[in-house]
Design a protein around this motif. Structure first.
Motif, short mmCIF file in Angstrom:
data_model
loop_
_atom_site.label_atom_id
_atom_site.label_comp_id
_atom_site.label_asym_id
_atom_site.label_seq_id
_atom_site.Cartn_x
_atom_site.Cartn_y
_atom_site.Cartn_z
N ASN A 262 -53.22 59.49 -38.09
CA ASN A 262 -54.29 60.36 -37.59
C ASN A 262 -53.96 60.95 -36.23
O ASN A 262 -54.30 62.09 -35.94
N PHE A 263 -53.29 60.17 -35.40
CA PHE A 263 -52.85 60.70 -34.11
C PHE A 263 -51.84 61.81 -34.34
O PHE A 263 -51.88 62.86 -33.69
N GLY A 264 -50.94 61.59 -35.28
CA GLY A 264 -49.93 62.60 -35.57
C GLY A 264 -50.55 63.88 -36.10
O GLY A 264 -50.19 64.98 -35.68
N SER A 265 -51.50 63.76 -37.05
CA SER A 265 -52.10 64.95 -37.65
C SER A 265 -52.93 65.73 -36.64
O SER A 265 -53.07 66.95 -36.76
N ALA A 266 -53.49 65.04 -35.64
CA ALA A 266 -54.30 65.72 -34.65
C ALA A 266 -53.46 66.36 -33.54
O ALA A 266 -53.79 67.43 -33.03
N VAL A 267 -52.35 65.72 -33.18
CA VAL A 267 -51.56 66.18 -32.05
C VAL A 267 -50.45 67.14 -32.48
O VAL A 267 -50.02 67.99 -31.70
N THR A 268 -49.99 67.03 -33.73
CA THR A 268 -48.88 67.87 -34.18
C THR A 268 -49.17 69.37 -33.98
O THR A 268 -48.32 70.09 -33.45
N PRO A 269 -50.36 69.90 -34.38
CA PRO A 269 -50.61 71.32 -34.15
C PRO A 269 -50.55 71.70 -32.67
O PRO A 269 -50.05 72.77 -32.32
N LEU A 271 -48.73 70.24 -30.31
CA LEU A 271 -47.33 70.28 -29.90
C LEU A 271 -46.64 71.54 -30.41
O LEU A 271 -45.80 72.12 -29.70
N MET A 272 -46.99 71.97 -31.60
CA MET A 272 -46.39 73.19 -32.14
C MET A 272 -46.80 74.40 -31.31
O MET A 272 -45.98 75.28 -31.01
N LYS A 273 -48.06 74.46 -30.92
CA LYS A 273 -48.52 75.59 -30.11
C LYS A 273 -47.86 75.62 -28.74
O LYS A 273 -47.67 76.69 -28.15
N LEU A 274 -47.50 74.44 -28.24
CA LEU A 274 -46.81 74.36 -26.95
C LEU A 274 -45.31 74.60 -27.09
O LEU A 274 -44.58 74.54 -26.09
N GLY A 275 -44.85 74.82 -28.31
CA GLY A 275 -43.44 75.07 -28.52
C GLY A 275 -42.58 73.83 -28.65
O GLY A 275 -41.35 73.92 -28.70
N LEU A 276 -43.20 72.64 -28.72
CA LEU A 276 -42.46 71.39 -28.81
C LEU A 276 -42.26 71.03 -30.29
O LEU A 276 -42.78 70.04 -30.79
N THR A 277 -41.49 71.86 -30.97
CA THR A 277 -41.32 71.72 -32.41
C THR A 277 -40.65 70.41 -32.78
O THR A 277 -41.04 69.73 -33.73
N ASP A 278 -39.61 70.02 -32.04
CA ASP A 278 -38.88 68.79 -32.36
C ASP A 278 -39.79 67.57 -32.22
O ASP A 278 -39.76 66.66 -33.06
N TRP A 279 -40.58 67.53 -31.16
CA TRP A 279 -41.49 66.40 -30.99
C TRP A 279 -42.52 66.37 -32.11
O TRP A 279 -42.87 65.30 -32.61
N ALA A 280 -43.03 67.55 -32.47
CA ALA A 280 -44.03 67.62 -33.53
C ALA A 280 -43.46 67.11 -34.85
O ALA A 280 -44.10 66.35 -35.57
N ARG A 281 -42.20 67.51 -35.15
CA ARG A 281 -41.58 67.08 -36.39
C ARG A 281 -41.34 65.57 -36.38
O ARG A 281 -41.53 64.89 -37.40
N GLN A 282 -40.91 65.03 -35.24
CA GLN A 282 -40.66 63.59 -35.16
C GLN A 282 -41.95 62.79 -35.32
O GLN A 282 -41.98 61.76 -36.00
#
Length: 778
Positions: A262-269, A271-282
């Motif tokens: 749930n933390f991942g599903s909430a924070v992933t978008p 991180l993507m908007k901030l341009g942190l694609t690698d962190w979001a994918r991990q």
């Protein structure tokens, strides 16, 4: 003056005290409560009558975990990572069956549904008691009605998942904790909140917010009560940690999985908007792996666009609360904000916090709102109380009539919402199991079977038909990133041990190697499909082990060492058609059609590749009935695009089977059901013509040009040789105006739902499927 005194006295009552002169709500001895519970039960039984097939896999998984626990076979690989808490409630059912030597477990799902119905009734009763403590007896009754008229409470009363039991524990915790702060009440409140999490992790936001707000209400003077409440809360969480250790061998892994996913599903978008694609994918990868996955899907802009917006819940709120209940609850929310008190304020804050958290998640469904029912139902009671106070007391019958009208009008709205749920989309799997046992097996025999959706047939067969557990889901067979070679080989080994294979067509269409294997080893014996009930799932095929030389309905059969002339003599084919262009040539040797149990037909086209065939050649064949000019279209690439390169070469003989459901735009979810047949739909069979042509397509699946058709030994295409298309020539040749060759006639059965009574009324050409709004389905 007396009325003013009474009103003032009533308004001075603290929350938790019933209105003057009222009596506490009972259960079976209280006529008003009996009517409430009877209406709830009637709606639950109505939902049960709509059920055919399991609505989703979760309900089966809870039962399966209980069964595996009894058989001591539950381990980390037993599906989605969840606490055993809710599943443990069904353990007695399997223990009793084991104790008394009962092998036929088909009654277990119905017993589980009965338990879930009782849970729903208990939740309605508890919400009524909660409303009574908040305002008074009559307000408590309307709070119970608000809960009973929640479509999701009714729907999940016949679908044994954990959310409803979770909501019951939350309601009991509110009833105990909102109106008392002594040590005993605090201890039981905390334990009930902990047990709600034990039932379902989705209760964590509700339980945590409730515990924090109750602690804030107690303040310094209630520190001891707060500690008792937190102790009970910790005890409930401790049970989860211990069960995880017993079940998975790791302390609290289900809690860890919940927070990470749930933390991942909430924070992933974010991180993507901030341009942190690698962190979001991990982060997304970690959240999938902790739940037993092996490879996360790509997280990119397209995936993010598929996430539902934060406003989705508010736009679809009438699916959770029908309009009369929603309107009155909104007034209750306003009352709670204008006249705040601890009990009502805690409910509103818990509701607001949880809606905010759930709205921030990309994946949304109202099933996650089930624990919030105890917070929404009392809002109806608050609105009712305000309405009764403001309304002029000279017209008591009128104001009561308005309340009764609002509640009564909600009942058909709830029934309408229930009918829009896809209750029967997996029902064809049940039809398949029933057909195998009733018609596919001899009396006294036994067999082993395998299902592409193992959960869809779980606990549905008698002991004589045993379904083997799949090592992986069949629909993931071609997903090389999610499955290993060893897992795919293990699945084929299970299939090799099975006498029967039950799968829906799309599984085979997505798995070429699995299709080629099953076509070689198995034949299609029956097909079950209803375009209104399960168009999203597609047809369900019943396949049985067959000898390679047996002439039966199959998906694909390929030969490299057979003489085409001998093949034609064996099948009594005498009118082949050659499709040739740019040095490539394919000979349509012939075709055959057979009717299968389930009401549908199976068309097989037999081809001989005289040269290597381009993959962009597409077969465009169709059936039509000449009086109504409605068509069944079947456009597909040669070999369904599944043949490897070495089989697309000269010398290959291919027999490809096609399911015939005589309707236009069939298998497309939500499309109109336009059956072929015209006035012939008054009978049992429809005379149709089978036509075929081939076209060269580009990589965008757009037609470039038609492939000319010839009769063997002739150099002039049929479209040029026949001067009058759509007319028979002296030799019986016929070519349609679109260039398709008429191969022959077929008597096809009238499809499900297409039969029209011979009463003189006009046969409708189009029948629109039932409207199904996009909503949080079961």
């Amino acid at each position: 003056m007396d009325s003013v005194t009474v009103t003032s006295t009533h308004s001075a009552l603290p929350h938790g005290s019933p209105a003057l002169g009222s009596r506490a709500l009972g259960a079976l001895g209280d006529p008003a409560m009996v009517v409430l519970l009877a209406t709830t039960l009637a709606l639950q039984l109505f939902a049960y009558s709509l059920l055919k097939g399991y609505p989703n896999a979760d309900a089966v998984e809870y039962l399966d975990r209980a069964q595996l626990w009894v058989s001591r076979d539950l381990g980390p690989a037993a599906g989605t990572l969840r606490s055993l808490g809710f599943s443990s409630l069904f353990v007695p059912l399997f223990l009793a069956a084991e104790l008394f030597g009962i092998e036929d477990l088909r009654l277990v799902p119905h017993a589980a549904i009965g338990f879930q119905i009782f849970t729903g009734l208990a939740l309605v009763f508890t919400c009524a008691r909660l409303g009574q403590k908040l305002i008074g007896r009559r307000a408590g009754l309307v709070a119970g009605w608000a809960a009973a008229l929640n479509p999701f409470l009714v729907a999940y009363s016949v679908n044994p998942v954990s959310g409803l039991m979770c909501a019951l524990f939350v309601a009991l915790a509110f009833e105990r904790g909102l109106f008392a702060s002594d040590n005993k009440s605090a201890r039981s409140t905390g334990l009930l909140l902990g047990l709600s999490i034990l039932m379902a992790m989705q209760a964590i936001p509700v339980a945590t917010a409730s515990a924090a707000l109750l602690a804030l209400r107690n303040g310094r003077n209630g520190l001891r009560a707060t500690l008792w409440m937190l102790g009970g809360f910790a005890l409930g969480l401790g049970l989860i940690v211990i069960l995880d250790r017993v079940t998975y061998g790791e302390w609290g892994i289900s809690i860890k999985g919940y927070f990470l996913s749930n933390f991942g599903s909430a924070v992933t978008p974010l991180l993507m908007k901030l341009g942190l694609t690698d962190w979001a994918r991990q982060l997304y990868q970690a959240s999938v792996e902790v739940l037993g996955g092996t490879q996360a899907a790509d997280v990119g802009p397209e995936a993010l666009r598929r996430l539902l917006p934060p406003s989705w819940y508010f736009k679809n709120l009438p699916s959770f609360l029908v309009w009369p209940v929603l309107a009155v609850s909104a007034l209750g929310l306003l009352r709670a904000l204008v006249r705040p008190r601890w009990a009502s304020s805690i409910l509103v804050v818990v509701l607001a916090l949880n809606v905010a958290v759930l709205s921030g998640k990309g994946s949304k469904e109202f099933r996650l709102w089930l624990p919030l029912i105890p917070a929404t139902a009392p809002l109806f009671a608050l609105a009712y109380d305000s309405f009764m106070r403001v309304w002029n007391a000279r017209w008591p019958r009128l104001r009561t009539g308005i309340v009764v009208l609002a509640l009564a009008s909600s009942v058909p709205l709830v029934a309408m919402e229930l009918k829009q749920v896809e209750w029967r989309k997996h029902g064809s799997y049940w039809d398949a199991v029933r057909w195998i046992e009733d018609h596919g097996m001899t009396a006294g025999s036994s067999a082993r079977a395998f299902s592409a959706y193992g959960w869809a047939v779980h606990l549905r067969s008698s002991p004589k038909l045993r379904f083997l557990r799949p090592p992986i889901d069949a629909w993931r067979f071609e997903d090389k990133e999610a499955t290993s070679d060893a897992q795919r080989e293990a699945l084929l080994q299970v299939l090799g041990k099975s006498d029967w294979f039950v799968t829906h067509l799309s599984v085979l269409q997505a798995a070429p190697s699995l299709t080629l294997w099953t076509s070689k080893e198995m034949a299609v014996r029956a097909v079950f499909y209803d375009q209104e009930e399960n168009s999203h799932l597609g047809p369900v095929l019943v396949m049985q082990r067959a000898e390679p030389q047996e002439r039966a309905a199959r998906m694909l059969q390929v030969w490299r060492d057979r003489d085409p002339a001998a093949y034609m003599r064996e099948h009594a084919f005498d009118r082949p058609v050659r499709f040739s262009k740019d040095g490539s040539s394919a000979l349509l040797l012939g075709w055959d059609y057979q009717r299968l149990p389930g009401g549908w037909g199976w068309l097989t086209l037999h081809w001989h590749f005289e040269t290597a065939i381009p993959r962009l050649w597409k077969i465009l064949n169709y059936l039509f009935e000449q009086t109504s000019w409605t068509y069944w279209y079947d456009d597909h690439y040669v070999g369904m695009g599944m043949l490897p390169d070495e089989l697309m070469q000269a010398g290959t003989i291919l027999a490809e089977g096609r399911l015939v459901v005589p309707s236009e735009r069939v298998f497309i979810p939500g499309e109109p059901f336009r059956p072929v047949g015209g006035n012939f739909r008054r009978g049992e069979q429809i005379p149709t013509l089978l036509c075929a042509k081939m076209a060269l397509m580009n990589e965008n699946d757009e037609q470039v040009h038609l492939i000319p058709s010839y009769r063997p030994g002739q150099d002039v295409p049929l479209t040029e040789r026949l001067k009058f298309p759509n007319l028979w020539d002296p030799r019986g040749e016929r070519v349609c105006r679109d260039g398709a060759v008429v191969l022959g006639g077929i008597l096809v059965p009238v499809g499900h739902g297409a039969w029209h009574p011979d009463d003189g009324s006009e046969v409708p050409e189009v029948r629109i499927l039932k409207s199904k709004k996009k909503r949080a389905q079961l």
